[in-house]
Design an enzyme around this catalytic site. Sequence first.
Site, PDB file in Angstrom:
ATOM      1  CB  VAL A 118      -0.978  -0.091   1.230  1.00  0.00           C
ATOM      2  CG1 VAL A 118      -1.991   1.230   1.202  1.00  0.00           C
ATOM      3  CG2 VAL A 118      -1.518  -1.331   1.396  1.00  0.00           C
ATOM      4  NE  ARG A 125      13.535   7.978  -3.736  1.00  0.00           N
ATOM      5  CZ  ARG A 125      14.574   8.600  -2.940  1.00  0.00           C
ATOM      6  NH1 ARG A 125      14.267   9.870  -2.550  1.00  0.00           N
ATOM      7  NH2 ARG A 125      15.392   7.681  -2.581  1.00  0.00           N
ATOM      8  CG  ASP A 254      -4.198   4.934   0.685  1.00  0.00           C
ATOM      9  OD1 ASP A 254      -5.547   4.913   0.243  1.00  0.00           O
ATOM     10  OD2 ASP A 254      -3.698   5.067   1.796  1.00  0.00           O
ATOM     11  CD  GLU A 256      -9.308   5.572   3.497  1.00  0.00           C
ATOM     12  OE1 GLU A 256     -10.113   5.549   4.625  1.00  0.00           O
ATOM     13  OE2 GLU A 256      -8.310   4.720   3.722  1.00  0.00           O
ATOM     14  CB  SER A 258      -1.199   6.028   3.332  1.00  0.00           C
ATOM     15  OG  SER A 258      -1.296   5.920   1.911  1.00  0.00           O
ATOM     16  NE  ARG A 295      13.765   4.348  -7.292  1.00  0.00           N
ATOM     17  CZ  ARG A 295      14.839   4.355  -6.923  1.00  0.00           C
ATOM     18  NH1 ARG A 295      15.994   4.450  -8.059  1.00  0.00           N
ATOM     19  NH2 ARG A 295      15.384   4.213  -5.704  1.00  0.00           N
ATOM     20  NE  ARG A 322      -6.698   2.820   1.385  1.00  0.00           N
ATOM     21  CZ  ARG A 322      -6.333   2.343   2.648  1.00  0.00           C
ATOM     22  NH1 ARG A 322      -6.775   1.639   3.355  1.00  0.00           N
ATOM     23  NH2 ARG A 322      -5.054   3.034   3.048  1.00  0.00           N
ATOM     24  CD  GLU A 413     -11.027   0.377   6.496  1.00  0.00           C
ATOM     25  OE1 GLU A 413      -9.856   0.170   7.121  1.00  0.00           O
ATOM     26  OE2 GLU A 413     -11.556   1.268   5.610  1.00  0.00           O
ATOM     27  N   GLY A 438      -8.118  -5.122   9.222  1.00  0.00           N
ATOM     28  CA  GLY A 438      -7.269  -4.121   9.562  1.00  0.00           C
ATOM     29  C   GLY A 438      -7.374  -3.652  10.806  1.00  0.00           C
ATOM     30  CG  PHE A 439      -5.356  -4.073  15.398  1.00  0.00           C
ATOM     31  CD1 PHE A 439      -6.087  -4.785  16.256  1.00  0.00           C
ATOM     32  CD2 PHE A 439      -4.371  -3.178  16.085  1.00  0.00           C
ATOM     33  CE1 PHE A 439      -5.974  -4.444  17.753  1.00  0.00           C
ATOM     34  CE2 PHE A 439      -4.460  -2.874  17.486  1.00  0.00           C
ATOM     35  CZ  PHE A 439      -5.184  -3.561  18.219  1.00  0.00           C
ATOM     36  CG  LEU A 440      -3.793   0.358  13.697  1.00  0.00           C
ATOM     37  CD1 LEU A 440      -2.765   0.876  13.022  1.00  0.00           C
ATOM     38  CD2 LEU A 440      -3.695   0.412  15.241  1.00  0.00           C
ATOM     39  CG  ASP A 441      -9.429   2.801   9.955  1.00  0.00           C
ATOM     40  OD1 ASP A 441      -9.841   3.785  10.662  1.00  0.00           O
ATOM     41  OD2 ASP A 441      -8.743   2.877   8.926  1.00  0.00           O
ATOM     42  N   PRO A 522       5.445  -3.329   4.506  1.00  0.00           N
ATOM     43  CG  PRO A 522       6.644  -2.967   6.194  1.00  0.00           C
ATOM     44  CD  PRO A 522       6.096  -4.017   5.770  1.00  0.00           C
ATOM     45  CG  ASP A 610      -2.710   3.983   7.593  1.00  0.00           C
ATOM     46  OD1 ASP A 610      -2.830   4.100   8.799  1.00  0.00           O
ATOM     47  OD2 ASP A 610      -2.828   3.230   6.695  1.00  0.00           O
TER      48      ASP A 610
END
Length: 701
Positions: A118, A125, A254, A256, A258, A295, A322, A413, A438-441, A522, A610
Amino acid sequence: MTEYVTRAGIETDPQLAAFIDTEVLGPLGRDADAFWQGFTDLLGRFAPRNAALLAKREDLQAKIDAWHGERAGQPHDAAAYRSFLEDIGYLVPEPGDFTIGTGNVDPEIATMAGPQLVVPILNARFLLNAANARWGSLYDAFYGTDALDAPPAQPGGYDELRGAAVVAEAKRFMDETVPLADGRKWADLADVKENGIPLADPAQCLGWNETSCFFRHNGLHIEVVFDAAHPVGSTDPANIADIVLESALTTIADCEDSVAAVDAEDKLTAYRNWLGVIRGDLEESFEKGGNTLTRKLVGDKTYTDSDGGEHSLPGRSLMFVRNVGHLMTNPAMRWDGKEIPEGILDAVVTSAIGAQDVAGLGKYGNSRCGSIYIVKPKMHGPEECAFTNDLFDAVEDLLGLPRHTIKVGVMDEERRTSANLAACIHAVKDRIVFINTGFLDRTGDEIHTSMRAGPMMRKGEMKNSAWLKAYEARNVGIGLAHGLSGRAQIGKGMWAAPDLMGQMMIDKIGHLRAGANTAWVPSPTAATLHAIHYHREDVFEIQKGLPDAAKLDELLAIPLADGVNWSEEEIRAELDNNCQGLLGYVVRWIDAGVGCSKVPDINDIGLMEDRATLRISSQHIANWLLHGVISEEQVMDSLRRMAAKVDEQNAGDPFYQPLLENEDGAAFSAAKDLILKGVEQPSGYTEPLLHAWRREKKAQG
């Protein structure tokens, strides 16, 4: 003050309008006037419906708050609670037996299992690095991380001892995945040009090009590079210079969580970068070691089989984009006197860009099946999923695309989605290609939904709670029950510590054993290392033997800290942990517009964070504040002490603006608001406050 031009009743940023007219619609041969009129008509149908869905969220939350408030001080009655959720329509009837009908899905999603990246779409970059992470050097991944159990490399150039350990471990991997005949070992292989490669299963060898031999195992490809002139290859008995693994099969660009995209300038950057990926001409130059590097996207890999047939393998990750959820609006466009819903804006513009890929206008191509892949986050229940399905129908009609060209990934989530997951999948059953956890959200919404039920357990304990285990198992079980295996991705969440690859190699294989055929990592290096797991486990075979989904009652268990009497030290430690993480992320989001970066935690361990980080931390503090576990004075004391910690952690950044000397500044004020106004935020989301403070910071110059 934003200046607008008007297109068929839509007020739009002039640069964004010109971009859409000339760079997006022009190559498609689309009539711009007809597009804008169709966009206006689409807004007339979907903007009011979007607003009604948000109102329903608030109505349900108010009823849940009232139910808990009326029972304050009483033991939680799980049976009565479930009945109440059914009565108010929070829980809906199961849809019955069905199988998804999604067609034209690329193999990277449907039939291959492998890592997923993600990447923040605003950073060209990073976006290029992720898109090019389809292949990664196993030698480099071992040499530069702690995944290799060997003494670290010594400074001052290439460490030959470390290099020898890398080669030995990589060849042991080859022994596992592409074994040689008669029990021979890759370490003993020599004189390949004269003797060839004696494989236990010759069918694993796909073919050769000028420098490399290609193999396949568990559906993934491996490239062994031979180069006698290479510093490593010249000392190798077989002249092997590198072993390259197919790594990030898919990547989510993404828009959203991030990114910090708060206005037309930011949205235009996002859309330009997405167009550059789709066209294949995105480039980014930067300075490194006194040199300018550029790049760009890499090409495909080619080889010739034993019969002389020419073949190619994709050189780039298959790209999703996303979109944002249903909540936010953006000043980039206005309609009927108001900012338009950002989720509708994203759906229209990212799909229009994706239509260039469907039309074959890109240099390389993304989907080989004529599909556009959109991940849709933060949907609450099947009604909101049905809205997305209808919206994508309308976008396809607007762009003249065949029905179900636009595929959808559903982020599981939000609690109402988890509790009604089968119905959510059913609502998008002919275009779904992805579900994940997704644990956090998800924990942030768990806390907010039951905010008034009582104080929640500590965050660390939450990871072992009954509801979370049920959530993870139900996501896989329900997905499998409705035919996602072999047709779509069932994903798991992020490994957040990019510097702890050794621990990742121990822990993250558990995602495969739980039935996930993709999981988030990551970095490109992490993708290469995580790819090893997919060689060691056959996920599709694992999926066949998994039990049925966990029961709904287990999911609905509220993670209350019943009967817990924390010490002052425990309370302070939890509060400090939350405040430090919140401040460390907010200061970069508000002051620098960085939506995702490696942020040191309270123990100075770098974690990829994020916006979901803020949701769980702010909601947890707000919950404890509401129920008297902590006071506002304790919150402010912790914020000030942790501001000093975050300032110290960022002392080497010449552009950093200290928090401690600027409590009235946008960053510290945003952090404070996220906590003190946390109870009243819609679904506990951080976006409304973050966007407001970021816009203020940008206005200051």
